[in-house]
Design an enzyme around this catalytic site. Structure first.
Site, short mmCIF file in Angstrom:
data_model
loop_
_atom_site.label_atom_id
_atom_site.label_comp_id
_atom_site.label_asym_id
_atom_site.label_seq_id
_atom_site.Cartn_x
_atom_site.Cartn_y
_atom_site.Cartn_z
N HIS A 166 0.81 -1.22 0.00
CA HIS A 166 0.00 0.00 0.00
C HIS A 166 0.84 1.26 0.00
CE1 HIS A 166 -4.06 -1.75 0.60
NE2 HIS A 166 -3.33 -2.79 0.98
N ASP A 373 3.32 9.50 -0.89
CA ASP A 373 2.14 8.76 -0.46
C ASP A 373 1.87 7.66 -1.46
OD1 ASP A 373 -0.01 8.21 1.17
OD2 ASP A 373 -0.75 10.26 1.18
N GLU A 381 -11.81 10.45 -1.70
CA GLU A 381 -13.05 10.58 -0.92
C GLU A 381 -13.62 12.00 -1.06
OE1 GLU A 381 -11.54 7.31 2.41
OE2 GLU A 381 -11.77 9.40 3.01
N ASP A 680 16.79 -24.81 -22.81
CA ASP A 680 16.22 -24.00 -21.73
C ASP A 680 15.90 -22.57 -22.12
OD1 ASP A 680 19.05 -23.34 -21.88
OD2 ASP A 680 18.63 -22.11 -20.12
C1 GDG Z 1 -1.96 3.87 3.45
C2 GDG Z 1 -1.01 4.58 2.47
C3 GDG Z 1 -2.78 4.45 0.73
C4 GDG Z 1 -8.74 10.02 7.96
N1 GDG Z 1 -9.07 10.88 8.92
C5 GDG Z 1 -10.22 10.46 9.46
C6 GDG Z 1 -10.61 9.31 8.79
N2 GDG Z 1 -9.67 9.05 7.86
C7 GDG Z 1 -9.69 7.94 6.91
C8 GDG Z 1 -9.88 8.48 5.51
C9 GDG Z 1 -9.19 7.43 4.66
C10 GDG Z 1 -8.12 6.85 5.58
O1 GDG Z 1 -8.45 7.26 6.90
C11 GDG Z 1 -6.73 7.39 5.25
O2 GDG Z 1 -6.25 6.77 4.10
P1 GDG Z 1 -5.03 7.34 3.22
O3 GDG Z 1 -4.98 6.62 1.96
O4 GDG Z 1 -5.24 8.79 3.00
O5 GDG Z 1 -3.72 7.21 4.08
P2 GDG Z 1 -2.91 6.08 4.98
O6 GDG Z 1 -3.62 5.83 6.27
O7 GDG Z 1 -1.55 6.62 5.12
O8 GDG Z 1 -2.90 4.71 4.13
C12 GDG Z 1 -1.82 5.37 1.46
C13 GDG Z 1 -3.60 3.63 1.71
O9 GDG Z 1 -2.77 2.95 2.64
C14 GDG Z 1 -4.45 2.60 0.97
O10 GDG Z 1 -3.69 1.81 0.14
O11 GDG Z 1 -3.67 5.26 -0.03
O12 GDG Z 1 -0.95 5.98 0.54
O13 GDG Z 1 -0.12 5.44 3.19
O14 GDG Z 1 -10.10 6.42 4.30
O15 GDG Z 1 -11.27 8.61 5.29
N3 GDG Z 1 -11.75 8.65 9.07
C15 GDG Z 1 -12.53 9.14 10.07
N4 GDG Z 1 -12.19 10.24 10.79
C16 GDG Z 1 -11.06 10.92 10.52
O16 GDG Z 1 -10.77 11.92 11.20
N5 GDG Z 1 -13.67 8.52 10.36
#
Ligand code: GDG
Length: 734
Positions: A166, A373, A381, A680
């Site tokens: 990821h 990232d 989203e 081969d």
């Molecule tokens: C890793 C990789 C890759 C965030 N703040 C709140 C909240 N969130 C949720 C978001 C989103 C998730 O958390 C964050 O996902 P990201 O992709 O932005 O980042 P990482 O956690 O670093 O994830 C990344 C991912 O894996 C998937 O492959 O995209 O690059 O680093 O879904 O909505 N949710 C709630 N409150 C918050 O304050 N409820």
């Protein structure tokens, strides 16, 4: 439907124990939330850590937790505080995470961390072995479990294993800093399919396995330990409808009014991330400061909503970041703020989904500017949640998401000015233009949502299982081997056409080291001793080496892929009249390429050249091969030459020379009852395709070939030849 074992560090359910009572809540976070609907819809079992140290549970708890989680299709891996400190906060988040996000100065290399990483990966392996059933698919997620694919493979050699990373896979120059880099790569190579968010990450990964393990790849496909491993791009999507329909969330309006009450009619600039140094939060704050400095007319008209989700607070660099971010927010609010207006509204907590949704829906601009990232789901989203409304996404070019979201304003996250100018451009963008950009991005996000992503990955894994089955079905079975031996025993005239390197002896990176061993000489002698047999070595090597090694044997020998032929005990002769005047024209070009490609060398044979690049920098060699082929094609159109790819060698010779054409010299000489051909590599394919269907054509190694059968290893093939020569001895003894 075959069952899927989904494995990630965390389970989608967190188990806690408060005042002696166990509680079960949904885990928050990208993967757990994203895959929720997929895993419920699929025949799945999810394996992971339930989120609380094992010391907190007694034996009764452990049993109860295991049973309760089973109802939710989950299987816990219990980890102690020590495990989490060393494997998770240690190796995963203080070595892999900083390095893979290009922060080598934050990386530590501690043996204790590494040992724990190995141990915990083994605990995950044991959990998998505990519930694995034949034909299950296994899908392993992320950087905490990079050793797991191979740990499972060691116990279940024919398991169907997928691995998805990821986070970014960094350039080889960064990756190789890890003392245990080879172990990590070998761990990943236990998988059949390795998925990444973008093609850049694949490139870096393939480069690392080539440079650090010496393993080649072709079209993103790797052949390793007689298995085919595929790498592919699967850009992770979001649960699109969930975000597109947020306006239906009960009380969303109330939530929005509540927010509006404190922010007023000011434009909202939204920033949401886990508080992580990779997310570029400090640079973003600096950019906002700079924007207000340069555009005083914006003061009081905009509010930055800065959501910082607490993360890895046990790691020093994260605590430092919190301190620096607090200072910066204080400085900016102090510098620009008034009694009625604070430029930055800061939340340091996990927001309830309703509040998050309201911010997505209301925000005029989302500024998502990570320094690195893997993907970034927040960007996706935000766009989905906009629905029919306007809004602008300012997105870092260093996020994987930037590859798919070209309609965002793309910025370099290290340039304060770039970010500030982008925010200004976003605030001033015509609303119709905003809607049209958002719609374009929404169309793509809708098509490739998280379910499609997961199903695509599974589909690919199934295709690989299918092609592996096809390859396996070519492996010479024991019944087929029996038939071959019987055919051989019944035949009076037998022809053997045997490639040398990679078929009778292992392919060597140092070509002068592949000298035949005594056992091989004995084996060939035994075969030749049977008067029914005609045995030929058919090789790309020069006459000199072959003469030295095999000149005294009763063998037929083809050298230089069939330019030269030596019938037993006779002299070398060319098979066709050969030209060699062209060599003077081509030699200087090849010599120039030797000079320009360190490690490469030129082998000059009587009627051909071989340019070997197995000891050169593979990246450079790849470029040079392409250049050289182009140059040769242009310069040699009237010379009737053939340029042929071999195993890390380019062969230049008269056109029409190949092993297939050469073999005809023996094939049509007699009427054979039994023909066995083995090879081969790609040059042997010419031989296989030129032979009648009844031939026992055998490919050494499990990769696609036009040979009728395959045999897994050189040893297995030599065993087959031995049993044939033994067979003859027994017959003679009768
Ligand atoms: C890793 C990789 C890759 C965030 N703040 C709140 C909240 N969130 C949720 C978001 C989103 C998730 O958390 C964050 O996902 P990201 O992709 O932005 O980042 P990482 O956690 O670093 O994830 C990344 C991912 O894996 C998937 O492959 O995209 O690059 O680093 O879904 O909505 N949710 C709630 N409150 C918050 O304050 N409820």
């Amino acid at each position: 439907m075959q069952r899927l074992l989904l494995i990630s560090n965390r389970l989608p359910i967190t188990v806690e124990k408060k005042k002696g009572t166990l509680s079960y809540t949904k885990s928050v976070g990208g993967l757990a939330t994203g895959l929720d609907s997929f895993y419920r819809s699929y025949n799945c079992s999810w394996i992971g850590w339930p989120g609380t140290y094992s010391e907190r549970f007694n034996e009764n708890d452990t049993q109860q937790i295991t049973e309760s989680l089973l109802d939710q299709k989950c299987s816990p891996v219990f980890l102690s505080k020590n495990d989490i400190d060393n494997y998770y906060y240690g190796f995963s988040n203080r070595t892999i995470w900083p390095l893979f996000h290009y922060f080598p100065l934050y990386a530590v290399y501690q043996k204790e961390h590494w040992k724990s990483y190995v141990e915990v990966n083994k605990k995950f392996r044991d959990a998998v072995l505990g519930i694995y059933e034949k034909n299950d698919f296994i899908w392993i997620h992320d950087y905490q479990l990079m050793l797991l694919p191979n740990l499972i493979r060691e116990h279940i050699p024919d398991a169907n294993i997928g691995f998805f990373l990821h986070i970014p896979f960094p350039s080889m120059e960064i990756f190789r800093l890890i003392p245990w880099r080879k172990e990590l790569l070998a761990g990943m190579l236990g998988a059949d399919l390795i998925g990444f968010h973008t093609y850049d990450y694949i490139r870096h990964f393939l480069n690392s396995i080539r440079r650090l393990l010496g393993i080649e790849h072709k079209l993103s496909q790797i052949i390793y330990q007689n298995r085919i491993i595929r790498t592919d791009v699967f850009p992770m999507g979001i649960e699109y409808e969930h975000f597109a329909n947020i306006k239906n969330i009960p009380d969303l309006n109330k939530e929005e009014k509540h927010i509006k009450k404190s922010i007023g009619n000011r434009k909202i600039i939204l920033s949401i991330d886990r508080l992580d140094y990779t997310k570029g939060i400090l640079q973003r704050l600096e950019a906002f400061d700079w924007l207000l400095d340069k555009n005083p007319q914006l003061k009081g008209k905009v509010t930055m909503v800065l959501v910082e989700v607490p993360s890895r607070t046990g790691v020093d660099s994260y605590r430092m970041l919190k301190k620096r971010s607090d200072e910066l927010i204080g400085r900016i609010n102090g510098k620009h703020g008034t009694i009625e207006w604070a430029p930055i509204l800061n939340f340091y907590r996990v927001l309830p989904f309703k509040t998050l949704a309201a911010f997505y829906h209301l925000a005029d601009v989302a500024v998502i500017t990570p320094l690195r990232d893997g993907m970034n789901l927040v960007a996706k989203e935000y766009v989905a949640a906009k629905g029919d409304n306007n809004g602008v996404l300012v997105l870092s070019e260093m996020a994987g998401a930037a590859r798919e979201m070209a309609e965002a304003i793309i910025v370099n996250p290290n340039s304060i000015e770039d970010i500030a100018n982008a925010i200004k451009e976003a605030l001033e963008m015509d609303p119709q233009e905003q809607i049209s950009r958002i719609k374009n991005m929404q169309n793509r996000l809708k098509r490739y949502d998280v379910n499609r992503w997961a199903h695509d990955f599974m589909l690919r894994l199934k295709q690989i299982e299918h092609s592996r089955e096809m390859l396996k079905s070519k492996i010479l079975s024991s019944e087929e081997r029996n038939t071959l031996e019987l055919n051989y025993a019944d035949s009076r005239k037998n022809l053997f056409l045997l490639d040398y390197d990679g078929t009778l002896v292992p392919f060597s990176r140092k070509p002068r080291h592949a000298v035949p061993d005594d056992d091989l000489i004995q084996l060939l002698n035994d075969l030749c001793a049977d008067p029914r047999n005609t045995v030929a070595i058919i090789s790309g090597r020069d006459c000199e080496s072959l003469q030295k090694w095999f000149g005294d044997l009763e063998l037929n020998i083809f050298a230089e892929h069939g330019v030269w032929f030596k019938e037993k005990r006779q002299d070398w002769r060319t098979l066709e009249p050969q030209q060699k005047e062209w060599k003077d024209e081509v030699r200087p070009i090849l010599e120039m390429y030797v000079d320009r490609t360190p490690g490469s060398f030129l082998e000059e044979k009587e009627y051909s050249f071989s340019w070997h690049y197995r000891n050169s920098d593979p990246e450079l060699a790849l470029i040079r091969v392409r250049e050289l082929k182009d140059t040769l094609i242009h310069l040699t159109t009237n010379l009737n030459l053939g340029v042929m790819d071999g195993n890390e060698v380019l062969e230049i010779k008269n056109a029409g020379i190949n092993k297939g054409a050469a073999a005809k010299a023996l094939l049509f000489k007699e009427k054979w009852d039994f023909v066995l051909a083995a090879g081969d590599d790609i040059t042997d394919e010419d031989l296989f395709t030129s032979l009648p269907d009844t031939t026992y054509s055998i490919k050494i190694g499990l990769s696609p070939s036009s040979a009728r059968y395959s045999i897994e290893s050189i040893n297995d093939f030599r065993n087959l030849l031995s049993s044939l020569s033994l067979n003859r001895t027994e017959i003679t003894a009768f």
